[in-house]
Design a protein around this motif. Sequence first.
Motif, PDB file in Angstrom:
ATOM      1  N   PRO A   1       1.665  56.498 -12.933  1.00 19.66           N
ATOM      2  CA  PRO A   1       2.614  55.404 -12.720  1.00 19.66           C
ATOM      3  C   PRO A   1       3.740  55.738 -11.758  1.00 19.66           C
ATOM      4  O   PRO A   1       4.441  54.848 -11.295  1.00 19.66           O
ATOM      5  N   GLY A   2       3.943  57.018 -11.452  1.00 19.94           N
ATOM      6  CA  GLY A   2       4.924  57.372 -10.434  1.00 19.94           C
ATOM      7  C   GLY A   2       6.208  57.956 -10.978  1.00 19.94           C
ATOM      8  O   GLY A   2       6.464  57.974 -12.178  1.00 19.94           O
ATOM      9  N   GLY A   3       7.040  58.403 -10.036  1.00 22.82           N
ATOM     10  CA  GLY A   3       8.205  59.189 -10.392  1.00 22.82           C
ATOM     11  C   GLY A   3       9.319  58.462 -11.087  1.00 22.82           C
ATOM     12  O   GLY A   3      10.196  59.083 -11.680  1.00 22.82           O
ATOM     13  N   ALA A   4       9.327  57.119 -11.042  1.00 26.17           N
ATOM     14  CA  ALA A   4      10.403  56.388 -11.692  1.00 26.17           C
ATOM     15  C   ALA A   4      10.104  56.089 -13.153  1.00 26.17           C
ATOM     16  O   ALA A   4      10.981  55.635 -13.884  1.00 26.17           O
ATOM     17  N   VAL A   5       8.873  56.355 -13.588  1.00 27.11           N
ATOM     18  CA  VAL A   5       8.453  56.004 -14.940  1.00 27.11           C
ATOM     19  C   VAL A   5       8.413  57.241 -15.827  1.00 27.11           C
ATOM     20  O   VAL A   5       7.737  58.222 -15.494  1.00 27.11           O
ATOM     21  N   ASN A   6       9.142  57.207 -16.919  1.00 24.60           N
ATOM     22  CA  ASN A   6       9.199  58.311 -17.864  1.00 24.60           C
ATOM     23  C   ASN A   6       8.337  57.936 -19.065  1.00 24.60           C
ATOM     24  O   ASN A   6       8.711  57.089 -19.876  1.00 24.60           O
ATOM     25  N   VAL A   7       7.156  58.555 -19.180  1.00 24.90           N
ATOM     26  CA  VAL A   7       6.220  58.250 -20.254  1.00 24.90           C
ATOM     27  C   VAL A   7       6.516  59.186 -21.422  1.00 24.90           C
ATOM     28  O   VAL A   7       6.470  60.411 -21.263  1.00 24.90           O
ATOM     29  N   ILE A   8       6.830  58.607 -22.583  1.00 25.58           N
ATOM     30  CA  ILE A   8       7.250  59.427 -23.711  1.00 25.58           C
ATOM     31  C   ILE A   8       6.522  59.041 -24.995  1.00 25.58           C
ATOM     32  O   ILE A   8       6.125  57.893 -25.186  1.00 25.58           O
ATOM     33  N   ILE A   9       6.355  60.041 -25.840  1.00 27.12           N
ATOM     34  CA  ILE A   9       5.918  59.833 -27.224  1.00 27.12           C
ATOM     35  C   ILE A   9       7.168  59.817 -28.088  1.00 27.12           C
ATOM     36  O   ILE A   9       8.011  60.714 -27.999  1.00 27.12           O
ATOM     37  N   GLN A  10       7.302  58.791 -28.932  1.00 28.39           N
ATOM     38  CA  GLN A  10       8.400  58.720 -29.898  1.00 28.39           C
ATOM     39  C   GLN A  10       7.800  58.719 -31.298  1.00 28.39           C
ATOM     40  O   GLN A  10       7.404  57.656 -31.809  1.00 28.39           O
ATOM     41  N   PRO A  11       7.707  59.892 -31.918  1.00 31.78           N
ATOM     42  CA  PRO A  11       7.008  60.002 -33.212  1.00 31.78           C
ATOM     43  C   PRO A  11       7.571  59.111 -34.313  1.00 31.78           C
ATOM     44  O   PRO A  11       6.862  58.713 -35.214  1.00 31.78           O
ATOM     45  N   GLY A  12       8.856  58.768 -34.206  1.00 31.98           N
ATOM     46  CA  GLY A  12       9.465  57.956 -35.257  1.00 31.98           C
ATOM     47  C   GLY A  12       9.258  56.473 -35.090  1.00 31.98           C
ATOM     48  O   GLY A  12       9.632  55.688 -35.968  1.00 31.98           O
ATOM     49  N   SER A  13       8.665  56.057 -33.986  1.00 32.08           N
ATOM     50  CA  SER A  13       8.506  54.622 -33.731  1.00 32.08           C
ATOM     51  C   SER A  13       7.214  54.084 -34.332  1.00 32.08           C
ATOM     52  O   SER A  13       6.337  54.827 -34.730  1.00 32.08           O
TER      53      SER A  13
END
Length: 381
Positions: free
Chosen positions: A369-381
């Motif tokens: 998706p490119g450098g502006a997109v921060n893909v994260i795992i949020q275990p509490g969600s």
Amino acid sequence: MSDIRVARLPAVGKPFYTDKITKPAPGVNDVLVKVTACSIVPNTKNLVSNPNPLEGMSLPEFPCIFGLDVSGTVEAVGEHVLGIKPGDRVYVDPFLTCGTCQACRQALHVWLTSRPVHPRLLPGRCSAWLFRAPPRGQAYAQAVPDRRSVGIPPFPDTNIALIPDNIDLRLAARFGYLGTSFAGLKKGGMGPGKTLLVNGVTGTLGYAAVSIAIGLGCTRILGIGRNPDKLKQLSEFGNGRVKVVSSEEEKDIAGWVKSHTDGLGVDAMYDCLGNGGDGNMTMELIKLVKVGGKAILAAGGAEGSLNQTYTEAMSHSCAILGTMWFTSAEVDEMIALISAGVIDLSYMEHKSFSLDQVNEAMDFVGDRPGGAVNVIIQPGS
């Protein structure tokens, strides 16, 4: 002792699955962190799908818990931990070191010739022993201990960085990539009045480098990339200080760089191409660095060799430096600049996935998706 949920990879090419493990108890020098976010390294999809790892890398024993950059809140600390307390907002530096070898004592963050992908290790006399430590503490989980809990002797708590209240913990989970570019630009001597050339500007490291260079006071940032939409976005950074060009459309990159530097060249070149980067192209860009300038190499997946004659190297006097990670001092300095608004990261887009959606997250990040997109795992969600 309560259980926590984790995501495990059973083997290369197989999907992740969720599991439960006993929540780790912190040792005397450990910090137990409740995970708010874990950023997914853009190349992770390749790593978990490719049976032939990148040269010099080996995967940990399966099934393993992946995850690198973690942000969260401190849940518990060991009795010897000073300056960190439950409730603190923190970033967990995943870079493990032996702490006693010459390289570690000089804070020289370089790779081993052969190493597990996770966790990262510095070279040192105890590195082979560190490899045999159990793969605990990875971050696709609800809680992680400080990485020293994998059987390494106690160290000062340098793997934990405190996060001010005005920094989003989702952003803090990106500090591995941001910190890599920050350390690289510091090595390049970037600051007020300097000109920087970024090769691979539309990637994760490239976006970070542009924002950091603006914050450090560089008067001109030149970027080379391929994605036209991202090049357009980057060209709007820095009130005219950023100039970008498409590597697929511009046939005379050298001429383009010289046209924006009065023919003098740049003070430093930061090379942060992704996998498959061309070392020959990198060498051509190094020639555009001013005499006495610096070339900073961060493209770990680049291919090819950097070749120049002895006379060329002697007369150009350009230092070619590698950069792999950052020191504790550097990440603290970067955090202070972000908190003060000196480094503007407002362009960042956070794309969050729950622990149960880890395979969806892998597919998403695999589409680059490119450098502006921060893909994260949020275990509490």
